[in-house]
Design a protein around this motif. Structure first.
Motif, PDB file in Angstrom:
ATOM      1  N   ASP A 457      -5.304  -8.072  16.147  1.00 32.06           N
ATOM      2  CA  ASP A 457      -5.585  -7.539  14.813  1.00 32.06           C
ATOM      3  C   ASP A 457      -6.997  -7.957  14.424  1.00 32.06           C
ATOM      4  O   ASP A 457      -7.609  -8.810  15.079  1.00 32.06           O
ATOM      5  CB  ASP A 457      -4.563  -8.090  13.816  1.00 32.06           C
ATOM      6  N   TYR A 458      -7.543  -7.357  13.356  1.00 33.15           N
ATOM      7  CA  TYR A 458      -8.802  -7.820  12.777  1.00 33.15           C
ATOM      8  C   TYR A 458      -8.457  -8.751  11.632  1.00 33.15           C
ATOM      9  O   TYR A 458      -7.934  -8.306  10.615  1.00 33.15           O
ATOM     10  CB  TYR A 458      -9.611  -6.649  12.229  1.00 33.15           C
ATOM     11  N   PRO A 459      -8.747 -10.035  11.746  1.00 37.96           N
ATOM     12  CA  PRO A 459      -8.314 -10.968  10.705  1.00 37.96           C
ATOM     13  C   PRO A 459      -9.369 -11.223   9.635  1.00 37.96           C
ATOM     14  O   PRO A 459     -10.512 -11.550   9.917  1.00 37.96           O
ATOM     15  CB  PRO A 459      -8.065 -12.251  11.510  1.00 37.96           C
ATOM     16  N   HIS A 460      -8.966 -11.047   8.396  1.00 37.68           N
ATOM     17  CA  HIS A 460      -9.745 -11.556   7.282  1.00 37.68           C
ATOM     18  C   HIS A 460      -9.346 -13.012   7.106  1.00 37.68           C
ATOM     19  O   HIS A 460      -8.196 -13.373   7.349  1.00 37.68           O
ATOM     20  CB  HIS A 460      -9.425 -10.766   6.011  1.00 37.68           C
ATOM     21  N   GLN A 478      -5.459 -17.975  12.563  1.00 38.96           N
ATOM     22  CA  GLN A 478      -4.356 -18.481  13.349  1.00 38.96           C
ATOM     23  C   GLN A 478      -4.857 -19.287  14.542  1.00 38.96           C
ATOM     24  O   GLN A 478      -5.964 -19.084  15.037  1.00 38.96           O
ATOM     25  CB  GLN A 478      -3.489 -17.327  13.851  1.00 38.96           C
ATOM     26  N   GLU A 479      -4.046 -20.183  14.989  1.00 43.15           N
ATOM     27  CA  GLU A 479      -4.337 -20.964  16.187  1.00 43.15           C
ATOM     28  C   GLU A 479      -3.315 -20.595  17.254  1.00 43.15           C
ATOM     29  O   GLU A 479      -2.105 -20.628  17.001  1.00 43.15           O
ATOM     30  CB  GLU A 479      -4.267 -22.459  15.893  1.00 43.15           C
ATOM     31  N   GLY A 480      -3.779 -20.230  18.428  1.00 44.50           N
ATOM     32  CA  GLY A 480      -2.879 -19.908  19.527  1.00 44.50           C
ATOM     33  C   GLY A 480      -2.543 -18.434  19.601  1.00 44.50           C
ATOM     34  O   GLY A 480      -2.820 -17.646  18.691  1.00 44.50           O
ATOM     35  N   SER A 531      -6.267   7.402   6.237  1.00 46.03           N
ATOM     36  CA  SER A 531      -5.013   7.167   6.962  1.00 46.03           C
ATOM     37  C   SER A 531      -3.900   6.762   6.007  1.00 46.03           C
ATOM     38  O   SER A 531      -4.142   6.316   4.888  1.00 46.03           O
ATOM     39  CB  SER A 531      -5.204   6.118   8.058  1.00 46.03           C
ATOM     40  N   ALA A 532      -2.632   6.870   6.487  1.00 46.83           N
ATOM     41  CA  ALA A 532      -1.503   6.878   5.563  1.00 46.83           C
ATOM     42  C   ALA A 532      -0.554   5.711   5.691  1.00 46.83           C
ATOM     43  O   ALA A 532       0.262   5.488   4.791  1.00 46.83           O
ATOM     44  CB  ALA A 532      -0.703   8.183   5.764  1.00 46.83           C
ATOM     45  N   HIS A 533      -0.586   4.957   6.786  1.00 49.25           N
ATOM     46  CA  HIS A 533       0.452   3.946   6.954  1.00 49.25           C
ATOM     47  C   HIS A 533       0.250   2.799   5.965  1.00 49.25           C
ATOM     48  O   HIS A 533      -0.860   2.273   5.824  1.00 49.25           O
ATOM     49  CB  HIS A 533       0.464   3.406   8.383  1.00 49.25           C
ATOM     50  N   PRO A 534       1.317   2.363   5.282  1.00 53.58           N
ATOM     51  CA  PRO A 534       1.161   1.357   4.220  1.00 53.58           C
ATOM     52  C   PRO A 534       0.932  -0.066   4.712  1.00 53.58           C
ATOM     53  O   PRO A 534       0.645  -0.950   3.912  1.00 53.58           O
ATOM     54  CB  PRO A 534       2.494   1.453   3.469  1.00 53.58           C
ATOM     55  N   GLU A 535       1.045  -0.313   6.024  1.00 50.51           N
ATOM     56  CA  GLU A 535       0.892  -1.679   6.525  1.00 50.51           C
ATOM     57  C   GLU A 535      -0.176  -1.834   7.590  1.00 50.51           C
ATOM     58  O   GLU A 535      -0.493  -2.963   7.987  1.00 50.51           O
ATOM     59  CB  GLU A 535       2.227  -2.168   7.114  1.00 50.51           C
ATOM     60  N   ASN A 536      -0.736  -0.738   8.058  1.00 47.79           N
ATOM     61  CA  ASN A 536      -1.647  -0.776   9.209  1.00 47.79           C
ATOM     62  C   ASN A 536      -3.095  -0.695   8.740  1.00 47.79           C
ATOM     63  O   ASN A 536      -3.628   0.384   8.517  1.00 47.79           O
ATOM     64  CB  ASN A 536      -1.316   0.390  10.146  1.00 47.79           C
ATOM     65  N   HIS A 537      -3.742  -1.854   8.607  1.00 46.29           N
ATOM     66  CA  HIS A 537      -5.082  -1.910   8.039  1.00 46.29           C
ATOM     67  C   HIS A 537      -5.968  -2.880   8.815  1.00 46.29           C
ATOM     68  O   HIS A 537      -5.476  -3.771   9.509  1.00 46.29           O
ATOM     69  CB  HIS A 537      -5.041  -2.379   6.575  1.00 46.29           C
ATOM     70  N   LEU A 538      -7.278  -2.717   8.630  1.00 43.67           N
ATOM     71  CA  LEU A 538      -8.265  -3.640   9.188  1.00 43.67           C
ATOM     72  C   LEU A 538      -8.645  -4.675   8.138  1.00 43.67           C
ATOM     73  O   LEU A 538      -8.803  -4.341   6.958  1.00 43.67           O
ATOM     74  CB  LEU A 538      -9.519  -2.894   9.623  1.00 43.67           C
ATOM     75  N   TRP A 539      -8.791  -5.923   8.571  1.00 39.74           N
ATOM     76  CA  TRP A 539      -9.310  -6.989   7.715  1.00 39.74           C
ATOM     77  C   TRP A 539      -8.446  -7.254   6.490  1.00 39.74           C
ATOM     78  O   TRP A 539      -8.935  -7.646   5.443  1.00 39.74           O
ATOM     79  CB  TRP A 539     -10.748  -6.691   7.271  1.00 39.74           C
ATOM     80  N   ASP A 540      -7.145  -7.019   6.604  1.00 37.46           N
ATOM     81  CA  ASP A 540      -6.246  -7.288   5.479  1.00 37.46           C
ATOM     82  C   ASP A 540      -5.439  -8.549   5.759  1.00 37.46           C
ATOM     83  O   ASP A 540      -5.473  -9.101   6.853  1.00 37.46           O
ATOM     84  CB  ASP A 540      -5.306  -6.111   5.250  1.00 37.46           C
ATOM     85  N   ASN A 541      -4.676  -8.977   4.764  1.00 36.05           N
ATOM     86  CA  ASN A 541      -3.811 -10.135   4.909  1.00 36.05           C
ATOM     87  C   ASN A 541      -2.486  -9.870   4.208  1.00 36.05           C
ATOM     88  O   ASN A 541      -2.376  -8.958   3.374  1.00 36.05           O
ATOM     89  CB  ASN A 541      -4.454 -11.397   4.297  1.00 36.05           C
TER      90      ASN A 541
END
Length: 844
Positions: A457-460, A478-480, A531-541
């Protein structure tokens, strides 16, 4: 005696005459005949005195003439060829990075008389069959590519010798084309300033590596180019050429399943039965064999070894090695013991050598992409070389984020260790992410909603508020390795029981991860702004995008309210506070995008026929309305206003400290900081997400199918109520409100003329503009002069729009935002008229 002697003399004269005529004819024939083919000459004789480099393809170096001769003893045999850049340009925008690899080609050297053709095979179209004529029919139906024609200089038996110098001194990586494509000038190769680079020219038993210094000359250099070259009239790079033995047929391709979360290679198989799909797909993965084949855990025959660039400084080098090493856990979970190792690249090793899977540290003049790729056998999907490029300036942007969040450079106070800890944690995660690409894994952007289940994923940075409302960054990354990463490696690499159906086994693994609540969605479902998916995002948490947006806005307010000159070190120009301010002010930008996707959002997964209980439904009306409320709150003047503690401390730039326009806010006030540009930029981003033509069209469609779901008309009404129809503010916040109101009108106009939107979406936008015109015309006359001017200006825009709608679009030109994507760039072209919905580069 005399008569007989005379006869003998006459006969002898005739014989001499005949021999003379025959001699003349022979001379004439020789004169009219071309020289004998040179392959009668001896290679050893021809190359006498040259430096010989035996190996996969034997090389001969002619020092006196500066030429490389190539001995080809593998005629009509498929080998792998690719070009790469051993030294780069240093510009993220142009993209010619150190270590950049061009696509690999399967080629053959085919002899035709005195010529040797280097021919690329077309593996996009094949026939997987034993029928030679069926294969021939496909081969002759599609073009091949001859990349070079060599003249044979010598030969003996099955080997020929060719002069490869001109081939090696070409612009094989397309540097001049990249410069032209980015509008940075017109350049071409200058052979007089190009030569073989002998220190990196070597031949090994299974690969031959040749390097050349090439120089491009040209004119009309653009700004990106001028920033990175010492002289614009000459650009010197090093081009690397690799000839590699193709893997043997011991590798078993694995079929692709779109739910498995593994990248693929694809091709058309014309031997497929008519009732079966013609396009075939294999996953991309390394060859990994157990000493004891089967599902049970086992040591491996040969481990996968990744090497880290020794040119990486500490403590970053250690962080990269630690993050890369995380993958050993995923392979062990899949039953491969001691299967993945990480080492430092030996100092005498060539980083371009295909034998080394490499994590390379690359410098550029501006921050930008990191990416993972490499070389894959196009016939089977087997990964031959994993290659990671990490931009060195990214870690500085991570540190800058931490600086903006918690720095307090009080007099005499040492630097906060937590900031460096955050930056190194991100480096470990970044290394694992990009190496994951080279192991065959694509992005999985839904993982952040599953408890940070994947490094893909792209992590913020995850930021927490303490009970005392202070900022805690100790758990930023995250670690690991993640739960999803182990699942994906298992699906790609695990040994299935003998005699089992591979796709059935993969299906079992898919159903197992679905039962555990895991999911896979990638770039096509996250990158497009509409885009439409409610959970699939870049740089979100967070597990809920709206709740996380509300939390992010609280964190942003605390940081901005406490922002002071103590965010930078003593002795640093005070104006450079703006570089620290930008990512803090825009801290909410990606969470706004994530929350907006719930509006007209659709919950779905990659589904195969026969699957049940897989979601495919619109986001509920309650969730959509909740998202709309939170998104509109980001447009409030009090949310957009910069606190006085910031406005009072950022002076104009001092001499010698020109601002990088990508890292600061655009402005209309010249050298002086513009208090209205940040609100305009942030509001423009929010409105671009909310009023995107695809989202607007889905709002029309969803309310037509289900009247309980929000309609486009409802969303626009709520937008106008939250902006235009909200109470007038005095002073600074009042001016911000007028900025936002103008932007709302701009985006309504943009939607009404956008041909990519549905006709009803455009009609609704047009109707709402007409309603807004009436509202403005009926506004009370008691408003301030500033509001009267604002209303008059907007009414004039609407009148002009009604007469010439296509021309009005460009009257309002919102300021562009600073570069985004916490550690890279974002393409904001989708916010402009005549928008282009191109996606970003795949790896980041």
């Amino acid at each position: 005696m005399i008569d007989r002697s005379m006869m003998n003399i006459q006969s002898l004269n005739k014989l001499i005459s005949m021999m003379f005529v025959l001699f003349l004819l022979t001379i004439e024939t020789i004169a009219q005949t071309k020289p004998s083919p040179p392959d009668q000459a001896s290679i050893n004789s021809f190359t006498s005195g040259m430096k010989k480099m035996p190996g996969f393809l034997t090389l001969y170096w002619d020092e006196g003439k500066g030429k490389i001769w190539l001995e080809i003893d593998k005629l009509d045999t498929e080998i792998l060829y690719y070009a790469s850049l051993a030294s780069g340009l240093g510009s993220n925008d142009i993209g010619l990075d150190r270590g950049r690899i061009s696509p690999a080609k399967v080629v053959k050297f085919e002899r035709s008389g005195n010529k040797l053709m280097m021919t690329e095979q077309n593996y996009s179209y094949r026939a997987l069959t034993d029928n030679a004529l069926e294969k021939q029919a496909v081969e002759e139906s599609f073009a091949k590519s001859i990349h070079w024609g060599f003249e044979i200089a010598a030969g003996g038996g099955k080997a020929v010798l060719v002069d490869a110098t001109s081939f090696l001194l070409q612009d094989a990586a397309g540097a001049s084309a990249a410069i032209s494509r980015t509008k940075q000038g017109n350049y071409k190769l200058d052979p007089s300033r190009s030569a073989i680079y002998l220190p990196r020219t070597k031949s090994f038993p299974k690969n031959t590596e040749i390097e050349a210094t090439i120089t491009l000359t040209g004119e009309q250099a653009g700004g990106y180019l001028r920033a990175v070259v010492p002289s614009t009239n000459a650009i010197t790079l090093r081009m690397h050429h690799s000839f590699v033995e193709l893997p043997d047929d011991g590798y078993e391709p694995r079929l692709f399943d779109p739910r498995a979360g593994i990248n693929s290679v694809s091709f058309f198989d014309y031997a497929s039965p008519v009732d079966q799909p013609i396009e075939k797909r294999y996953i991309r993965r390394h060859r990994l064999e157990k000493k004891n084949p089967g599902p049970a855990p086992s040591e491996v025959v040969a481990p996968i070894i990744y090497y880290v660039d020794p040119g990486t400084p500490e403590p970053i080098r250690t962080a990269l090695m630690e993050g890369t090493r995380w993958w050993a856990e995923a392979f062990e979970a899949a039953g491969f013991l001691n299967a993945f190792e990480v080492k430092l690249l030996p100092e005498d090793a060539d980083p371009m050598d295909i034998r080394y899977h490499l994590v390379q540290w690359v410098h550029r003049s501006t921050r930008g992409w990191s990416y993972g790729g490499g070389i894959t056998d196009p016939r089977t999907g087997e990964i031959i070389k994993g290659k990671v490029t990490l931009g060195s300036l990214r870690v500085r942007q991570d540190y800058l984020l931490a600086q903006g969040l918690i720095a307090d450079y009080a007099s005499g106070k040492p630097d906060d260790k937590a900031m460096m800890d955050l930056a190194m944690a991100r480096m470990r995660q970044l290394a694992a992410h990009e190496v994951g690409h080279t192991l065959g894994l694509p992005h999985n952007y839904i993982a952040s909603t599953r408890g940070r289940a994947s490094v893909m994923d792209y992590p913020h940075p995850t930021v927490h508020l303490t009970s005392q409302n202070t900022i805690d960054i100790s758990d930023s990354y995250q670690e690991g390795i993640g739960t999803w990463d182990k699942i994906a490696i298992n699906m790609a690499y695990s040994n299935f029981p003998d005699g089992s159906d591979e796709l059935e086994e993969i299906d079992k693994l898919v159903k197992a991860y679905q039962r555990e609540g895991q999911m896979f969605l990638s770039d096509q479902d996250a990158r497009p702004v509409g885009s439409a998916h409610p959970e699939n995002h870049l740089w979100d948490n967070g597990g809920n995008a709206v709740d996380e947006l509300d939390k992010t806005m609280k964190i942003r307010k605390i940081v901005l309210d406490g922002f002071s000159e103590r965010k930078i070190r003593e002795g640093q120009p005070l104006a450079t506070l703006e570089e620290v301010l930008v990512p803090m002010y825009m801290f909410h930008r990606y969470q706004v995008e994530a929350a907006t996707k719930l509006i007209a959002g659709v919950d779905y997964a990659y589904i195969l026929r026969g699957e049940k209980d897989i979601p495919f439904a619109s986001v509920s009306a309650e969730e959509q309305k909740k998202a709309l409320k939170s998104v509109l709150a980001t447009l409030k003047p009090e949310a957009l206003a910069l606190p006085p503690n910031i406005l009072d401390i950022i002076p104009p730039r001092p001499y010698g400290y020109g601002a990088n326009p990508r890292e600061v806010f655009s402005r209309t006030t010249g050298l002086v900081f513009d208090p209205l540009s940040p609100p305009e930029i942030a509001a423009h981003l929010t409105l671009g997400f909310l009023m995107h033509p695809e989202r607007a069209s889905r709002l029309v469609a969803q309310s037509a199918m289900d009247p309980d779901l929000p309609s486009l008309e409802h969303v626009i009404d709520q937008l106008i109520s939250a902006t235009w129809k909200s109470p007038e503010f005095p002073g600074y916040e009042g001016e911000i409100k007028r900025v936002v109101d103008k932007l709302v009108l701009q985006h309504l106009i943009l939607l009404s003329v956008d041909k990519s939107a549905s006709s009803q979406a455009r009609a609704t936008a047009m109707f709402k503009i007409k309603e807004l015109q009436g509202y403005i015309a009926d506004s009370p006359t008691s408003v301030s002069n500033g509001q009267k001017a604002h209303n008059y200006y907007c009414l004039s825009l609407i009148e002009g729009y009604e007469k010439h709608p296509e021309e009005t679009v460009n009257i309002l030109t919102p300021l562009p935002s600073p570069e985004g994507a916490p550690i890279g760039q974002m393409d904001q072209s989708w916010l402009e008229p005549a928008c282009n919905h191109d996606e970003l580069p795949f790896h980041f």
